[in-house]
Design a protein around this motif. Structure first.
Motif, short mmCIF file in Angstrom:
data_model
loop_
_atom_site.label_atom_id
_atom_site.label_comp_id
_atom_site.label_asym_id
_atom_site.label_seq_id
_atom_site.Cartn_x
_atom_site.Cartn_y
_atom_site.Cartn_z
N UNK A 1 0.85 -1.18 0.00
CA UNK A 1 0.00 0.00 0.00
C UNK A 1 0.89 1.24 0.00
N UNK A 2 0.32 2.34 -0.49
CA UNK A 2 1.04 3.62 -0.48
C UNK A 2 2.37 3.53 -1.23
N UNK B 1 5.70 9.50 -7.87
CA UNK B 1 4.41 9.14 -8.45
C UNK B 1 3.70 8.12 -7.56
N UNK B 2 2.44 8.38 -7.25
CA UNK B 2 1.62 7.39 -6.55
C UNK B 2 1.31 6.27 -7.53
N UNK B 3 1.73 5.06 -7.20
CA UNK B 3 1.62 3.93 -8.12
C UNK B 3 0.33 3.17 -7.86
N UNK B 4 -0.43 2.94 -8.93
CA UNK B 4 -1.62 2.10 -8.84
C UNK B 4 -1.46 0.92 -9.77
N UNK B 5 -1.51 -0.29 -9.22
CA UNK B 5 -1.28 -1.50 -9.99
C UNK B 5 -2.57 -1.96 -10.66
N UNK B 6 -2.41 -2.62 -11.83
CA UNK B 6 -3.57 -3.17 -12.51
C UNK B 6 -3.93 -4.51 -11.88
N UNK C 1 9.14 4.21 -2.05
CA UNK C 1 8.63 3.96 -0.70
C UNK C 1 7.32 3.19 -0.80
N UNK C 2 7.05 2.40 0.20
CA UNK C 2 5.79 1.65 0.25
C UNK C 2 5.56 1.15 1.67
N UNK D 1 8.51 -6.68 -6.55
CA UNK D 1 8.42 -6.70 -5.08
C UNK D 1 7.48 -7.83 -4.70
N UNK D 2 7.97 -8.80 -3.96
CA UNK D 2 7.19 -9.98 -3.58
C UNK D 2 6.89 -9.93 -2.09
N UNK D 3 5.62 -10.00 -1.77
CA UNK D 3 5.18 -9.98 -0.37
C UNK D 3 4.62 -11.37 -0.03
#
Length: 749
Positions: free
Chosen positions: A242-243, A249-254, A271-272, A294-296
């Motif tokens: 998130x965030x 740039x605020x990143x929004x994933x598809x 940052x995230x 980035x893998x969570x």
């Protein structure tokens, strides 16, 4: 002795104290399907009531206040907790726990004698648990005079009790707690999600979970008639980001977890926030194709190996973009007007509210690290505590403006139409704007209201609608004079005038975070019928193969969830719908309402509908309608889904044309709506489905595997293990409502 259902491996964990044979991520018997007889009654395995209490008063409190009920949210059984009148008006609230109830005092409020505790020496009265979950989700149905109580404590090996106020020296370490006091649900099932609050110094996994439910949040409180049914408890483990901000740039994933970012990859400009208390995160940069992955990984990945989310950022290369949500003054600008002060800013919607504290000495408050979460499309109200020590008759000559960066491009784009007195783009609401910077003698707010004279002193924004697309957005609140410039007015001077700018992170919840977002309604799910004369008594579906089914509805409720009953038809079947809908005030037998039928063809938890007024067609998940004008402002004429034309009295038409259902084998949500001239699946908001006496009924339509096809080629909807949308196996205790994957297809339950 109480039986218990721990596996041998779990038993090894309990006995060893240090060596862990396996981690335990969910509660045992969390769906309350397994029960056993105990003295004078029965209890769910691994759960306890007053019948198995300890303490000096145990003999007095032994009574049946926990029973098995078939009124389950999912499956065959649930736990029903009831209060009772002990004597002389003294109330014994219902109590169920994974631990043991201790009754040691005549005073219900005496926490030193009356409490629930983890009884490690007694099998079945200590719930082994080693996960690090983010929240507890449970389905409850209740009818209580006041708030009930749900509590969960995750603690280390040893003694722990709830309430935990007495004799704290002998308590073991607390890892986390989650508590809620839900109000009565009015006898309707409701899903509640309670976040865990972790102790700042916890350093290892818990050993036990002490989870309890009570019919009253106050010991000895409530009424003897209080009851609560509990079912389908699940611990939620998050593994998301998130965030995310890259290169400003605020990143929004598809939907595939990918996004494009302008500029080169720079770890110092990334940052995230990782959502998942026990989640792990790894980053891998590929310099060949300029991508960052980035893998969570969720804490329970050893139990659900696919509870992993991968996010891919594709960097375009080239110069870094100049994106910084610009201001017309320095970001550290100190206020210059000593009389005007912004103290707090409060945001509230139908589901959430939060107050933000403001540094009154700073014109710009960057609170983008703080988040306000709400549901898609909710109505947002912003209230500022803004004062002026020199205000006459409490009139503050300033205005309020609210912006949302809808496309997350790092800029607030705004354009105004002076003729129509409207503004488009990222400006969502304003309290006053003249549409002429040289003349502020009159102006309009975002609702089109006109103001002159002293009425121009409007420093509170009108309400606004939030975005419908889940994700993170930058929200800006500005106090200024007659200016829609998001950076602050330069002519009059936002600093000189005592204005402020506040930036906040707005998070729109997804259906994964909030399951109630599936199949939305424009009214509460337990909305009572308010129309005096209109009633829906039943609906009947008849397929062309003769298969007929009638569902009796509850005429006192606007929404009827009848999805537990399956209507099975072959793909390609044509269906006739008949509604037993009456209006005692109908003239000449005509009921001025229409019927609409929807089917979630994509099984995505939403009914998607779009209309084309030019061709008089409707596309998407709508199957049939009895009347629609294609113009919400003019219902003088219209058409049904078979292109039949209606005007005058014929518009009072409830009978839909027959419709065809088709799709791959699986379960589909079917919605029948009684409304007036509206294809909104959630119910008309203009005329008002509730006000007009309309109804919504949801059913489950099953398309079976065609005869002659081997189960190895296609299976029935329940033949294969179920997973969620991230591929994670659904546990036994998973809620029955939501989107799951079975046999490679989405199934909405």
């Amino acid at each position: 002795m109480k039986k218990h259902i721990l596996s041998a491996a779990v038993g090894l964990f309990l006995m060893s104290g240090t060596a862990q044979a396996q981690q335990i991520y969910q509660l045992q018997n969390a769906d309350f399907e397994q029960w056993e007889s105990v003295g004078g009654g029965e209890e769910p395995l691994e759960w306890n009531s007053f019948l198995t209490a300890t303490g000096s008063m145990a003999g007095m409190v032994k009574a049946v206040q926990l029973t098995k009920t078939d009124d389950a949210h999912h499956g065959q059984a649930a736990a029903r907790i009831t209060a009772r009148n002990v004597m002389f008006g003294i109330i014994a609230q219902g109590n169920m726990t994974t631990g043991c109830i201790n009754a040691g005092s005549m005073s219900a409020a005496d926490a030193s004698g009356n409490y629930n505790y983890t009884r490690t020496e007694q099998p079945g009265q200590a719930m082994a648990f080693t996960g690090i979950p983010d929240s507890l989700r449970v389905w409850i149905k209740s009818n209580t005079a006041g708030p009930a109580k749900v509590s969960a404590y995750l603690h280390a090996d040893g003694y722990y009790q709830d309430p935990n106020t007495a004799n704290t020296d002998k308590f073991t370490m607390l890892n986390a707690s989650a508590q809620a006091t839900p109000q009565s649900t009015g006898g309707e099932w409701q899903c509640i999600t309670i976040p865990f609050q972790y102790q700042s110094d916890f350093f290892k996994r818990p050993a036990y979970a002490l989870v309890s439910f009570a019919t009253s949040s106050t010991p000895g409180g409530g009424k003897a008639s209080d009851w609560m049914i509990v079912d389908d408890i699940q611990f939620i483990y998050c593994s998301t980001l998130r965030n995310v901000v890259a290169n400003g740039q605020a990143v929004r994933f598809d939907e595939n977890g990918e996004a494009t970012v302008q500029g080169e990859y720079d770890p110092d400009n990334l940052s995230y926030k990782v959502v998942g208390e026990g989640a792990g995160v790894e980053s891998l940069y590929n310099g060949i194709d300029n991508t960052l992955t980035i893998t969570v990984t969720a804490d329970n990945v050893s139990d659900d190996p696919t509870n992993v989310h991968a996010y891919v950022l594709h960097f375009t290369g080239g110069e870094q973009p100049d994106i910084s949500y610009p201001l017309s003054f320095p970001a550290d600008q100190v206020r210059e007007n000593p009389n005007r002060t912004l103290h707090t800013l409060s945001l509230s919607t139908e589901s959430a509210e939060k107050q933000f504290s403001i540094d009154a000495d700073r014109v710009y408050n960057d609170l983008s690290s703080q988040t306000f979460s709400a549901r898609p499309g909710e109505t947002l109200t912003l209230t500022s505590d803004y004062a002026d020590t020199e205000a006459v008759h409490d009139m503050i000559w300033m205005h309020a403006y609210t912006y949302i960066d809808l496309d997350s491009d790092g800029q607030f784009q705004v354009s105004a139409d002076p003729e129509a007195h409207t503004a488009t783009g990222d400006l969502q609401a304003w309290s006053f704007y003249s549409f002429n910077p040289a003349d502020d003698s009159e102006g309009w707010d975002s609702n089109g209201q006109h103001y002159t004279g002293d009425a121009r002193t409007r420093n509170q924004c009108p309400e606004l609608k939030l975005p419908t697309q889940p994700g993170d957005y930058r929200l800006r609140y500005k106090i200024d004079w007659n200016s829609i410039d998001p950076a602050g007015d330069l002519e009059q001077g936002i600093v000189k005038n005592g204005g402020y700018i506040v930036d906040i992170n707005l998070h729109i919840l997804s259906s994964e975070e909030d399951p109630t977002l599936l199949y939305t309604l424009n009214f509460p799910r337990n909305q009572a019928v308010t129309h005096a004369t209109r009633r829906l008594n039943a609906i009947t579906l008849t397929a062309d193969n003769g298969e007929e089914r009638t569902w009796a509805t509850d005429p006192t409720l606007v929404y009827n969830d009848l999805t537990d009953e399956i209507y099975e038809v072959q793909s390609g079947s044509r269906i006739n719908l008949t509604a037993d809908f009456t209006d005692e005030a109908a003239y000449d037998g005509r009921v001025w309402m229409n019927t609409y039928v929807f089917m979630d063809k994509e099984q995505d938890g939403q009914f998607q509908v779009s209309a084309d007024p030019e061709s008089l067609t409707v596309k998407g998940d709508i199957l049939a309608w009895s009347f629609y004008s294609f113009n919400p402002d003019d219902d003088s004429q219209g058409w049904d889904s078979a292109d039949n034309y209606y005007t005058d009295l014929d518009r009072a038409n409830l009978q839909c044309p027959d419709f065809q259902v088709s799709g791959e084998p699986g379960d589909y949500r079917l919605r029948v709506k009684i409304d007036w001239n509206s294809i909104d699946p959630a119910g008309d908001q203009v005329q008002g489905i509730v006000k007009n006496g309309g109804y919504i009924v949801d059913l489950t339509l099953r398309i079976p595997v065609p005869e002659g096809i081997s189960p190895t080629a296609a299976q029935s909807p329940s033949a294969a293990p179920a997973c969620d949308l991230q591929g994670r196996r659904i546990q036994t205790a998973a809620p029955a409502r939501g989107i799951i994957l079975q046999n490679g297809r989405k199934v909405v339950k």
